[in-house]
Scaffold this active site. Sequence first.
Site, mmCIF file in Angstrom:
data_model
loop_
_atom_site.group_PDB
_atom_site.id
_atom_site.type_symbol
_atom_site.label_atom_id
_atom_site.label_comp_id
_atom_site.label_asym_id
_atom_site.label_seq_id
_atom_site.Cartn_x
_atom_site.Cartn_y
_atom_site.Cartn_z
ATOM 1 N N HIS A 173 0.816 -1.219 0.000
ATOM 2 C CA HIS A 173 0.000 0.000 0.000
ATOM 3 C C HIS A 173 0.844 1.262 0.000
ATOM 4 O O HIS A 173 0.422 2.298 -0.485
ATOM 5 C CB HIS A 173 -1.004 -0.053 1.150
ATOM 6 C CG HIS A 173 -2.061 -1.071 0.867
ATOM 7 N ND1 HIS A 173 -1.976 -2.352 1.341
ATOM 8 C CD2 HIS A 173 -3.152 -1.015 0.084
ATOM 9 C CE1 HIS A 173 -2.995 -3.045 0.867
ATOM 10 N NE2 HIS A 173 -3.730 -2.264 0.114
ATOM 11 N N GLU B 213 -9.772 -12.120 -4.556
ATOM 12 C CA GLU B 213 -8.359 -11.919 -4.219
ATOM 13 C C GLU B 213 -7.816 -13.043 -3.340
ATOM 14 O O GLU B 213 -6.679 -13.003 -2.897
ATOM 15 C CB GLU B 213 -8.130 -10.539 -3.599
ATOM 16 C CG GLU B 213 -9.098 -10.168 -2.507
ATOM 17 C CD GLU B 213 -8.958 -8.714 -2.048
ATOM 18 O OE1 GLU B 213 -8.027 -8.024 -2.458
ATOM 19 O OE2 GLU B 213 -9.808 -8.290 -1.240
ATOM 20 N N ASP C 255 -3.489 -8.946 -3.879
ATOM 21 C CA ASP C 255 -3.625 -9.992 -2.866
ATOM 22 C C ASP C 255 -3.684 -11.376 -3.496
ATOM 23 O O ASP C 255 -3.172 -12.342 -2.937
ATOM 24 C CB ASP C 255 -4.873 -9.746 -2.005
ATOM 25 C CG ASP C 255 -4.565 -8.767 -0.881
ATOM 26 O OD1 ASP C 255 -3.517 -8.927 -0.238
ATOM 27 O OD2 ASP C 255 -5.355 -7.839 -0.669
ATOM 28 N N CYS D 292 -8.915 -4.682 -10.447
ATOM 29 C CA CYS D 292 -8.599 -3.408 -9.800
ATOM 30 C C CYS D 292 -7.287 -3.462 -9.047
ATOM 31 O O CYS D 292 -6.927 -2.534 -8.339
ATOM 32 C CB CYS D 292 -9.734 -2.960 -8.881
ATOM 33 S SG CYS D 292 -10.051 -4.115 -7.544
HETATM 34 C C1 PEP Z 1 -5.793 -6.055 -4.458
HETATM 35 O O1 PEP Z 1 -5.549 -6.802 -3.503
HETATM 36 O O2 PEP Z 1 -5.382 -6.246 -5.618
HETATM 37 C C2 PEP Z 1 -6.595 -4.844 -4.244
HETATM 38 C C3 PEP Z 1 -6.962 -4.101 -5.259
HETATM 39 O O3 PEP Z 1 -6.886 -4.484 -2.953
HETATM 40 P P1 PEP Z 1 -5.791 -3.800 -1.992
HETATM 41 O O4 PEP Z 1 -4.586 -3.471 -2.843
HETATM 42 O O5 PEP Z 1 -6.393 -2.585 -1.418
HETATM 43 O O6 PEP Z 1 -5.536 -4.865 -0.989
HETATM 44 MG MG MG Z 2 -6.617 -6.578 -1.665
#
Ligand code: PEP
Ligand code: MG
Length: 543
Positions: free
Chosen positions: A187, A405, A429, A476
């Site tokens: 993140h 995910e 994920d 996403c």
């Molecule tokens: C992911 O896991 O790809 C996702 C889009 O969610 P995050 O990155 O917020 O865990």
């Molecule tokens: Mg995720």
Amino acid sequence: MSSARLSGVGVSSGRASGPVVRVAEPLGEPPAVPAPADPAAEAARIRPAADVVVARLHARAANASGDAKDVLETTAAMAADPALLSQAEKLVTSESLPAARAVHQAAAGFISALEAAGGYMAERARDVRDVRDRLVAELLGVAAPGVPSLTSPSVLVARDLAPADTAGLDPTKVLALVTEEGGPTSHTAILARSLGIPAVVACRGVLDLEASALSVDGDTGVVDVSDGTVRAAHVAGRASWNGVGVLRDGHRVKVLGNVGSAADAVAAAAGGAEGVGLFRTEFCFLSASSEPSVDAQRAAYVAVLAPFEGKPVVVRTLDAGADKPLAFLSPEPEPNPALGVRGLRVAFDRPDVLERQLEAIASAGAETGAEVSVMAPMVATAAEAAWFVERARAAGLRRAGVMIEIPAAALVAREILAVVDFASIGTNDLAQYVFAADRQVGAVAALNDPWQPALLRLIKLVGDAGTALGKPVGVCGEAAADPLLACVLTGLGVTSLSMNHTALAGVGAKLASTSFDLCQLAAAGALAAADPASAKLAARAPH
Ligand code: PEP
Ligand code: MG
């Protein structure tokens, strides 16, 4: 040292160079030994240390404005609090503790009392921790932990940064960011991209590099010692794209934005996003120590939805846990937080929190006129998906979907899609779990490469299920932001791609240059490949 060159993983585009500022590591609990030889003299060190901390905070407040100024002044007042200081002094003299340990111990009493009081008082516990750390650092003669306030443009170097620290970075002061740890889908990397700060993660050795200035290339991941001249980030020119996600043969693939704040939403709308494919609501509350009221949540969501009146916005319910802890939803300590109670699992224990969030989302949607859908994070089974959809409908939300995910969810995508309106693949994920490779750990970053054929084969299962059931399947995760990979994902049956605002035009332009047949060819080649490099080569052949 002047010729030193390090290499990490470039995660946020652009080049910059300038003087280095290091982020000091968190201080642990100071030791209770050795006992001071002269407790009275040891206790007498506390007030002068507090005076230094207070003076520093006032000096910073004088150069700040708005909320930042208020926060610094409040913190300064707290550092001068006679109750905390005299309690610490008493602990030195009565228990023969070193001053730093006594301050830590005295602060602990205040922190637990504030946390027990809850609400606004609990918010103040964070300020006491901040004051405690500053005082302890001063008494120990080391740098205060956390991101220092920058007075001039600098390159930040850290072991890793918490998402809350990264979100608070000022892009006019942070020329670039280099971390020793961290992975490309962490993140911290995602937030650096959204702030437009060039960044390199997993840069082994950067903490030991005694350079006073660095030059950082966020595309190649190369970090060089430099001469201290400040050079601003250079971000590659914007590809030309008309703002509609469509292949040259007319095949539609929506190109959407990933957002976590009002600023992201404005940038995504300005970048041509046709809507939002992922609104990470937890990013709004990374610093909140108690659950925001329905009204406060509604206001936060309205600010993000406002630029998308009449357009689709997928609002993801809180994805708390692992590397995105929310203080008001923290689970019992867990040995493996990424495998523990995170995402939708938190809502099974606290359905009331989910219900309040859904209420706030529904009311923000009605207020802004955005076409809101809701989506649950970290869903493992069709039963979990159905549980979420039932609650979303009860809150008056018409469209409800889930993220894919967890590998188990990809394997039962048909059953899941049968009970939801749409699915969106979180490749960050999904890669972490299918490769058993923590997305925050630089040493396993190569496994988290979205071009890994094993990951692509799982995505195909979901794309095929979507095609068979006639339900939309988006991506996403960060994979959607790579223009060539976007073609492969399209060929695998994905119907929308959601990404950081900086990637929109590049992906949109690439899609406009290709056809569905070519995307399918690219997908077939990549799926059959043995490793990420050959998958990329195979995808490039028809493009
Ligand atoms: C992911 O896991 O790809 C996702 C889009 O969610 P995050 O990155 O917020 O865990
Ligand atoms: Mg995720």
